[in-house]
Design a protein around this motif. Sequence first.
Motif, PDB file in Angstrom:
ATOM      1  N   ARG A  14       0.827  -1.209   0.000  1.00 39.21           N
ATOM      2  CA  ARG A  14       0.000   0.000   0.000  1.00 39.21           C
ATOM      3  C   ARG A  14       0.861   1.259   0.000  1.00 39.21           C
ATOM      4  O   ARG A  14       0.543   2.256  -0.661  1.00 39.21           O
ATOM      5  N   THR A  36      -4.850   4.033  -0.212  1.00 42.16           N
ATOM      6  CA  THR A  36      -5.175   2.666  -0.625  1.00 42.16           C
ATOM      7  C   THR A  36      -5.991   1.919   0.430  1.00 42.16           C
ATOM      8  O   THR A  36      -6.114   0.699   0.368  1.00 42.16           O
ATOM      9  N   GLN A  37      -6.540   2.663   1.365  1.00 47.22           N
ATOM     10  CA  GLN A  37      -7.384   2.027   2.390  1.00 47.22           C
ATOM     11  C   GLN A  37      -8.532   1.287   1.723  1.00 47.22           C
ATOM     12  O   GLN A  37      -9.244   1.833   0.877  1.00 47.22           O
ATOM     13  N   VAL A  92      -0.351   4.585   2.100  1.00 53.97           N
ATOM     14  CA  VAL A  92      -1.171   3.735   2.962  1.00 53.97           C
ATOM     15  C   VAL A  92      -2.583   4.309   3.094  1.00 53.97           C
ATOM     16  O   VAL A  92      -3.573   3.569   3.079  1.00 53.97           O
ATOM     17  N   MET A 120      -3.630  -4.090  -3.907  1.00 54.99           N
ATOM     18  CA  MET A 120      -2.272  -3.565  -3.943  1.00 54.99           C
ATOM     19  C   MET A 120      -1.228  -4.679  -3.803  1.00 54.99           C
ATOM     20  O   MET A 120      -0.137  -4.580  -4.368  1.00 54.99           O
ATOM     21  N   THR A 135      -6.235  -3.395   0.065  1.00 55.58           N
ATOM     22  CA  THR A 135      -5.032  -4.129   0.459  1.00 55.58           C
ATOM     23  C   THR A 135      -4.729  -5.300  -0.479  1.00 55.58           C
ATOM     24  O   THR A 135      -3.604  -5.438  -0.976  1.00 55.58           O
TER      25      THR A 135
END
Length: 212
Positions: free
Chosen positions: A129, A152-153, A149, A159, A156
């Motif tokens: 991420r 890209t919540q 991070v 990614m 996961t």
Amino acid sequence: MFLRTVTDTFTALNKSKSKIITATAIPLLISTFIGLVTDQSESVFAMFIGMFVTTALTAIISIQVHKILILGEDSVPTYGTMKWGLVESWYFGHTLLMYAICYGLYRVGVHLGPLALVAAVLLAIIGARAFMAFPAIAVGKGVSFKYGVEVTQGHTVYMLLVSFVFPIIVSISLIPLLLLPIPFLDSLYAYVISIISVGMLSIAYRIIVEGK
């Protein structure tokens, strides 16, 4: 979403292949030459300097590919640029930081026994991420791994596929080509894998961050 990323990546790379080749040719040739020199050297210091410079050249290549795929071909001169500025420094710095973190965790993991696997999985999840910071930095955003991070919540697994699984699959599938008697094939192999990996991140950035 992942399959779309794969399709869009190869479509974009194919469409911009001429621009990518000409824009990255100079740093690629310099990097290949440095590799030849350091391979013949028995000096640890020379090898370290060679790796350092090669990493910087790889950052230049990656930045230009990110720009071409995200901002368009006009964002990069026809034959690329070797200019070193704030973007290159920030990108390069994060690359070195990533290497340092991985090496540090590896050294710690040696003493963790079975827990090393758990640590490796957690690192992969966070790292996959965090990698989204690289295309953002390449297009001029002064962000860090924290940004990657955050944006890209909820993505996961996606990614992990983009950052690790697919590049590994491509790398393994192309290994037989290394058996061909072609000069500098190992450098070309690394270059192709790098371009595809960077391309995947660029397209993922466009999909997640820009909503395209």
